[in-house]
Design a protein around this motif. Structure first.
Motif, PDB file in Angstrom:
ATOM      1  N   GLY A   1     -86.992 -46.109 -56.522  1.00  2.35           N
ATOM      2  CA  GLY A   1     -87.189 -45.795 -55.102  1.00  2.35           C
ATOM      3  C   GLY A   1     -88.030 -46.891 -54.477  1.00  2.35           C
TER       4      GLY A   1
ATOM      5  N   ASP B   1     -83.002 -48.675 -56.135  1.00  2.00           N
ATOM      6  CA  ASP B   1     -82.957 -47.768 -54.980  1.00  2.00           C
ATOM      7  C   ASP B   1     -81.496 -47.421 -54.701  1.00  2.00           C
ATOM      8  OD1 ASP B   1     -83.421 -46.628 -52.183  1.00  2.00           O
ATOM      9  OD2 ASP B   1     -85.447 -47.297 -52.654  1.00  2.00           O
ATOM     10  N   GLN B   2     -81.285 -46.648 -53.679  1.00  3.83           N
ATOM     11  CA  GLN B   2     -79.916 -46.249 -53.338  1.00  3.83           C
ATOM     12  C   GLN B   2     -79.089 -47.500 -53.028  1.00  3.83           C
ATOM     13  OE1 GLN B   2     -79.819 -42.350 -51.033  1.00  3.83           O
ATOM     14  NE2 GLN B   2     -81.608 -43.378 -50.191  1.00  3.83           N
TER      15      GLN B   2
ATOM     16  N   GLY C   1     -87.333 -49.208 -52.466  1.00  2.23           N
ATOM     17  CA  GLY C   1     -86.991 -49.635 -51.101  1.00  2.23           C
ATOM     18  C   GLY C   1     -86.537 -51.079 -51.060  1.00  2.23           C
TER      19      GLY C   1
ATOM     20  N   GLN D   1     -87.888 -48.274 -43.593  1.00  4.40           N
ATOM     21  CA  GLN D   1     -88.232 -49.209 -44.669  1.00  4.40           C
ATOM     22  C   GLN D   1     -89.404 -50.097 -44.251  1.00  4.40           C
ATOM     23  OE1 GLN D   1     -87.254 -48.814 -47.591  1.00  4.40           O
ATOM     24  NE2 GLN D   1     -85.291 -47.804 -47.560  1.00  4.40           N
TER      25      GLN D   1
ATOM     26  N   GLY E   1     -78.457 -47.502 -57.419  1.00  2.00           N
ATOM     27  CA  GLY E   1     -78.081 -46.380 -58.282  1.00  2.00           C
ATOM     28  C   GLY E   1     -78.712 -45.088 -57.800  1.00  2.00           C
ATOM     29  N   ASP E   2     -78.633 -44.081 -58.651  1.00  6.67           N
ATOM     30  CA  ASP E   2     -79.135 -42.757 -58.288  1.00  6.67           C
ATOM     31  C   ASP E   2     -80.129 -42.301 -59.361  1.00  6.67           C
ATOM     32  OD1 ASP E   2     -79.580 -40.133 -57.690  1.00  6.67           O
ATOM     33  OD2 ASP E   2     -77.468 -39.544 -57.623  1.00  6.67           O
ATOM     34  N   MET E   3     -81.385 -42.189 -58.969  1.00  7.74           N
ATOM     35  CA  MET E   3     -82.443 -41.844 -59.947  1.00  7.74           C
ATOM     36  C   MET E   3     -82.246 -40.451 -60.539  1.00  7.74           C
ATOM     37  SD  MET E   3     -85.599 -41.519 -57.313  1.00  7.74           S
ATOM     38  CE  MET E   3     -85.540 -40.476 -55.854  1.00  7.74           C
ATOM     39  N   PHE E   4     -81.419 -39.610 -59.907  1.00  2.77           N
ATOM     40  CA  PHE E   4     -81.169 -38.274 -60.476  1.00  2.77           C
ATOM     41  C   PHE E   4     -80.137 -38.334 -61.590  1.00  2.77           C
ATOM     42  CE2 PHE E   4     -82.826 -37.411 -56.232  1.00  2.77           C
ATOM     43  CZ  PHE E   4     -83.917 -36.632 -56.596  1.00  2.77           C
TER      44      PHE E   4
ATOM     45  N   MET F   1     -92.540 -48.126 -44.708  1.00  2.35           N
ATOM     46  CA  MET F   1     -92.917 -48.055 -46.126  1.00  2.35           C
ATOM     47  C   MET F   1     -93.526 -49.386 -46.583  1.00  2.35           C
ATOM     48  SD  MET F   1     -92.275 -45.176 -47.463  1.00  2.35           S
ATOM     49  CE  MET F   1     -92.801 -44.411 -46.007  1.00  2.35           C
TER      50      MET F   1
ATOM     51  N   ASP G   1     -91.584 -36.834 -52.134  1.00  2.00           N
ATOM     52  CA  ASP G   1     -90.398 -36.542 -51.308  1.00  2.00           C
ATOM     53  C   ASP G   1     -89.607 -35.342 -51.836  1.00  2.00           C
ATOM     54  OD1 ASP G   1     -90.856 -38.776 -49.742  1.00  2.00           O
ATOM     55  OD2 ASP G   1     -89.467 -40.059 -50.828  1.00  2.00           O
TER      56      ASP G   1
ATOM     57  N   LYS H   1     -93.703 -45.114 -56.749  1.00  2.85           N
ATOM     58  CA  LYS H   1     -94.717 -45.149 -55.683  1.00  2.85           C
ATOM     59  C   LYS H   1     -94.170 -44.462 -54.438  1.00  2.85           C
ATOM     60  CE  LYS H   1     -97.305 -48.088 -52.572  1.00  2.85           C
ATOM     61  NZ  LYS H   1     -96.434 -48.055 -51.392  1.00  2.85           N
ATOM     62  N   TRP H   2     -94.882 -43.411 -54.009  1.00  3.58           N
ATOM     63  CA  TRP H   2     -94.501 -42.709 -52.786  1.00  3.58           C
ATOM     64  C   TRP H   2     -93.110 -42.093 -52.940  1.00  3.58           C
ATOM     65  CZ3 TRP H   2     -98.419 -41.272 -50.682  1.00  3.58           C
ATOM     66  CH2 TRP H   2     -98.896 -41.519 -49.411  1.00  3.58           C
TER      67      TRP H   2
END
Ligand SMILES: C[S@@+](CC[C@H](N)C(=O)[O-])C[C@H]1O[C@@H](n2cnc3c(N)ncnc32)[C@H](O)[C@@H]1O
Length: 364
Positions: free
Chosen positions: A206, A229-230, A208, A175, A249-252, A178, A269, A264-265
């Motif tokens: 994401g 983020d996670q 971070g 982190q 949360g989960d972006m998927f 990043m 991944d 960003k960035w």
């Protein structure tokens, strides 16, 4: 006609080509030495010491300041000789002193820890054993028919994200690496204020520990920024007032709604299938703003027709880092086209920013 002279010329050309090929190959075999020497010098804090003295320092002054064992002064000279050759230090003659002194150059100034431009944590993270060990498993990875990253092949199936989530020190290191890139983003933000100006809310997917969102928040305090983020990444993080907050949360699965989504960035991944899923969820998140919503992507775009050899080389190196660690990728313009249109966006713009990245704005 003297044929023997001609054949001599041919053979000397062949030899010369062979010698050059040998140098080229050796240079690439030993590229890692330059990287690791840079890491060693960063860890010693050479740039910090020269900076804190505000003037060039001789080898013996450096050795004293760094509290080196006297037996290692010669070694320090050899490390600095390589790094001076590589453009990280410059040598200057100081009149009253016999010895030459070392000064910083623009690349080594990026290693001064007290400066906001500090990139030491990138050097530390990118050259940490956890990023390098997997390369010894490349042959196994290439020959096995498994949908594993090289990292997973080398670590008994564990993903890099799982590794980070278990290792508190390593996730902090990652982190930090990043977040260290944030200052470059701050500079870029000045050039692209228009990207954020008409927005009421943005979700930094994401995001971070929020380095980028904090900068956006400073520049645009009225803009409601959500760092998403996670859960384990944002668990102990708090926003500073009503307009900056952290959500786990989960972006998927789904992404909180906003006028714009920032990635960003993040997309580099993931492979195309998963990047598509993130983009589709991002499009869903901005649907409340209709045609005015947008997804802002900051990532690399490989373009060897307009980039020079050094820049393309860096982007291609990054591509292999993404491939081996995450099964991700750096994309060429035609790959961005395909991904963005497949996710259902109707148009997008792409502008180079921050030296080697691009800003993409995708509209529904
Ligand atoms: C390469 S970092 C980018 C960090 C930040 N955007 C920046 O530029 O400094 C990718 C981020 O994606 C996050 N991430 C990975 N999987 C995620 C998921 N399923 N949902 C939300 N965030 C995720 C990681 O925790 C990490 O912080």
């Amino acid at each position: 006609m003297d044929l023997s002279a001609n054949s001599n010329t041919n053979s000397s050309n062949e030899e010369s080509e062979l010698y050059h090929a040998q140098i080229h190959l050796y240079k690439h075999v030993y590229n890692w030495v330059s990287s690791m020497a840079l890491k060693a010098i960063m860890e010693l804090g050479v740039a910090d010491v020269i900076h804190s003295h505000g003037k060039p320092l001789t080898l013996s002054q450096l050795a004293t300041e760094l509290k080196l064992h006297p037996s290692k002064v010669g070694a320090l000279h050899r490390f600095l000789r390589l790094l001076t050759h590589n453009g990280f230090f410059a040598k200057t003659k100081i009149q009253e002193q016999e010895e030459e002194a070392y000064s910083l150059t623009p690349p080594s100034k990026l290693l001064i820890r007290s400066k906001p431009t500090n990139l030491s944590s990138i050097v530390k993270g990118a050259l940490h054993w956890s990023s390098l060990d997997m390369w010894h498993s490349s042959e196994k990875w290439f020959t096995e028919d498994k949908e594993q990253t090289m990292y997973e092949t080398s670590s008994g199936g564990q993903s890099f994200w799982d590794f980070l989530n278990k290792e508190t020190d390593c996730i902090k290191m990652f982190q930090d690496a990043m977040a260290s890139d944030s200052y470059m983003f701050k500079l870029a933000l000045k050039e692209c204020r228009h990207v954020f100006e008409n927005l009421g809310s943005i979700v930094d997917v994401g995001g971070g520990t929020g380095g980028v969102s904090k900068l956006i928040h400073q520049e645009f305090p009225q803009l409601k920024c959500t760092v998403f983020d996670q859960p384990e990444v944002v668990a102990n993080l708090k926003g500073d007032d009503g307009n900056l907050n952290f959500v786990g949360g989960d972006m998927f699965k789904s992404i909180p709604s906003a006028d714009a989504v920032l990635l960003k960035w993040v997309l580099h991944d993931w492979n195309d299938e998963l990047a598509l899923k993130i983009l589709k969820n991002s499009k869903e998140a901005i649907s409340g703003r209709g045609k005015e919503g947008k997804v802002i992507i900051i990532d690399i775009s490989i373009d060897d027709t307009s980039d020079d050899k050094e820049l393309t080389g860096l982007k291609l190196d990054y591509d292999l880092v993404m491939l081996t660690m995450f099964n991700g990728k750096e994309r060429e313009k035609k790959e961005w086209d395909k991904l963005i249109y497949e996710a259902g966006f109707s148009r997008y713009t792409l502008t180079p920013i921050c030296g080697f990245k691009s800003l993409i704005e995708a509209y529904p």
